[in-house]
Write a protein that holds these residues in place. Structure first.
Motif, mmCIF file in Angstrom:
data_model
loop_
_atom_site.group_PDB
_atom_site.id
_atom_site.type_symbol
_atom_site.label_atom_id
_atom_site.label_comp_id
_atom_site.label_asym_id
_atom_site.label_seq_id
_atom_site.Cartn_x
_atom_site.Cartn_y
_atom_site.Cartn_z
ATOM 1 N N GLY A 64 0.762 -1.239 0.000
ATOM 2 C CA GLY A 64 0.000 0.000 0.000
ATOM 3 C C GLY A 64 0.791 1.287 0.000
ATOM 4 O O GLY A 64 0.193 2.363 0.046
ATOM 5 N N PHE A 65 2.133 1.216 -0.080
ATOM 6 C CA PHE A 65 2.933 2.441 -0.041
ATOM 7 C C PHE A 65 4.285 2.199 -0.707
ATOM 8 O O PHE A 65 4.536 1.122 -1.252
ATOM 9 C CB PHE A 65 3.113 2.929 1.404
ATOM 10 N N GLU A 66 5.150 3.206 -0.663
ATOM 11 C CA GLU A 66 6.495 3.112 -1.224
ATOM 12 C C GLU A 66 7.534 3.300 -0.131
ATOM 13 O O GLU A 66 7.308 4.061 0.821
ATOM 14 C CB GLU A 66 6.699 4.173 -2.312
ATOM 15 N N THR A 67 8.667 2.632 -0.272
ATOM 16 C CA THR A 67 9.799 2.872 0.625
ATOM 17 C C THR A 67 10.944 3.472 -0.194
ATOM 18 O O THR A 67 11.234 3.014 -1.289
ATOM 19 C CB THR A 67 10.284 1.580 1.316
ATOM 20 N N GLN A 94 17.251 3.684 -3.536
ATOM 21 C CA GLN A 94 16.281 2.701 -4.016
ATOM 22 C C GLN A 94 14.879 3.204 -3.683
ATOM 23 O O GLN A 94 14.555 3.445 -2.521
ATOM 24 C CB GLN A 94 16.478 1.335 -3.370
ATOM 25 N N TRP A 95 14.069 3.374 -4.733
ATOM 26 C CA TRP A 95 12.681 3.814 -4.583
ATOM 27 C C TRP A 95 11.805 2.610 -4.913
ATOM 28 O O TRP A 95 11.621 2.266 -6.066
ATOM 29 C CB TRP A 95 12.403 4.970 -5.540
ATOM 30 N N MET A 96 11.304 1.951 -3.875
ATOM 31 C CA MET A 96 10.547 0.714 -4.057
ATOM 32 C C MET A 96 9.054 0.963 -3.891
ATOM 33 O O MET A 96 8.620 1.501 -2.870
ATOM 34 C CB MET A 96 10.983 -0.350 -3.045
ATOM 35 N N THR A 97 8.283 0.572 -4.885
ATOM 36 C CA THR A 97 6.831 0.613 -4.800
ATOM 37 C C THR A 97 6.340 -0.764 -4.380
ATOM 38 O O THR A 97 6.400 -1.719 -5.157
ATOM 39 C CB THR A 97 6.217 1.004 -6.160
ATOM 40 N N ALA A 98 5.888 -0.874 -3.138
ATOM 41 C CA ALA A 98 5.399 -2.159 -2.656
ATOM 42 C C ALA A 98 4.092 -2.534 -3.342
ATOM 43 O O ALA A 98 3.856 -3.695 -3.654
ATOM 44 C CB ALA A 98 5.210 -2.126 -1.144
ATOM 45 N N GLY A 99 3.235 -1.533 -3.565
ATOM 46 C CA GLY A 99 1.973 -1.789 -4.246
ATOM 47 C C GLY A 99 1.168 -2.890 -3.578
ATOM 48 O O GLY A 99 1.016 -2.918 -2.350
ATOM 49 N N GLY A 101 1.807 -5.905 -2.935
ATOM 50 C CA GLY A 101 2.469 -6.759 -1.969
ATOM 51 C C GLY A 101 3.875 -7.159 -2.351
ATOM 52 O O GLY A 101 4.152 -7.494 -3.498
ATOM 53 N N ILE A 102 4.761 -7.110 -1.360
ATOM 54 C CA ILE A 102 6.135 -7.571 -1.525
ATOM 55 C C ILE A 102 6.584 -8.130 -0.183
ATOM 56 O O ILE A 102 6.141 -7.675 0.871
ATOM 57 C CB ILE A 102 7.069 -6.429 -1.991
ATOM 58 N N PRO A 132 4.326 -4.445 -7.771
ATOM 59 C CA PRO A 132 5.562 -3.913 -7.201
ATOM 60 C C PRO A 132 6.557 -3.529 -8.297
ATOM 61 O O PRO A 132 6.607 -4.164 -9.353
ATOM 62 C CB PRO A 132 6.100 -5.080 -6.368
ATOM 63 N N ARG A 133 7.343 -2.508 -8.023
ATOM 64 C CA ARG A 133 8.377 -2.089 -8.982
ATOM 65 C C ARG A 133 9.448 -1.283 -8.260
ATOM 66 O O ARG A 133 9.270 -0.881 -7.110
ATOM 67 C CB ARG A 133 7.764 -1.285 -10.124
#
Length: 297
Positions: A64-67, A94-99, A101-102, A132-133
């Protein structure tokens, strides 16, 4: 974007981020996501982390968010259940989009103490369940600009006429400033955005030249009016801080640990999806990171 500030923002609240335990044996200074400041739309968490093996952040989920992980010293190894693996070294981003689920791990990649910042940025309801991306930028490729004793690394957004290539689903600026002794800076901030400063090194004066200096590990919330930040380094040492701003989402926030959705029903569904390895968490059933295994977890 013009660098002329007509109405500088003032500091309305400040917090000293004190060390606390997080993960397995790791230490973080948490300034957003703490009792006094649980959410600063669209920002969910800001941690200044410090970790030495075997401590770290072994396998854990997000939805549900990005780290955004920005290394300051040393390196960490990242690994996830999609097969993505890499090492984030000092100055890397590193810009990770969990979206939707990860499940991943973040573990120290070298001897000694590894230090960095991790920012959690909320996603709007329309983006929470995207795939995720990642956007990963090595230190040499992070945009930089310098002028009149000011250096800035442009993680996201624009400063001194230079733009970052990072795409932000939630409109965000993330700037790493270093001010030499005696220098003075102005940085525009979109009027409708929330913004804060986190001081990494040294001491600085923010918002009003007559204000008292504020030292490292403080988070400064800027008021909601005004078109930018003004800061001064009147000390004899360098001042380093990040300026982060974002467009508020204005949506309900329901958080359960590493899951952030818009309703309790969505959180309940997320917990069920994770427990049953369904709806985005299918690969969690049989996955365990190599780096976590190395440290005996």
């Amino acid at each position: 974007m013009s660098n002329v500030i007509k109405e500088p923002r003032t500091v309305v609240r400040k917090f000293l981020a004190r060390p606390q335990r997080e993960g397995v044996g790791a230490t973080v200074r948490r300034s957003i996501g703490r009792f006094e400041l649980k959410y600063f739309d669209p920002f969910l968490v800001l941690d200044e982390f410090s970790v030495s093996g075997p401590a770290g952040f072994p396998d854990h989920p997000h939805r549900g968010f990005e780290t955004v992980t920005y290394m300051l010293q040393g390196a960490v190894t990242h690994e996830d259940f999609e097969g993505h693996k890499g090492t984030i070294e000092a100055g890397d981003l590193q810009w990770m989009t969990a979206g939707r689920g990860i499940v991943h791990s973040e573990m120290p990649a070298g001897q000694g103490t590894q230090k960095g910042l991790q920012l959690w940025i909320n996603l709007s309801s329309k983006h929470k369940m995207i795939e995720p991306r990642y956007q990963e930028i090595t230190s040499k490729d992070v945009s930089e600009a310098a002028k009149d004793g000011i250096k800035v690394r442009i993680i996201a957004g624009e400063a001194l006429g230079i733009k970052s290539p990072v795409y932000t689903r939630t409109p965000t600026m993330y700037l790493d400033f270093t001010l030499n002794p005696g220098s003075h800076m102005q940085q525009p901030i979109p009027v409708s955005w929330n913004a804060f400063v986190y001081i990494l090194e040294g001491e600085g004066i923010f918002g009003n030249s007559r204000s008292s200096p504020i030292t490292a590990h403080h988070l400064l919330l800027l008021d909601g009016s005004g078109d930018g930040l003004e800061a001064w380094n009147k000390s004899s040492k360098s001042l380093r801080f990040i300026l982060v701003g974002g467009e508020p989402l204005g949506e309900p926030v329901v958080q359960f640990g590493p899951f952030v959705m818009n309703s309790q029903e969505e959180i309940d569904q997320t917990v069920e999806d994770y427990d049953n390895c369904t709806n985005g968490f299918e690969k969690a059933r049989h996955w365990k990171s190599e780096s976590t295994s190395v440290f005996g977890y």
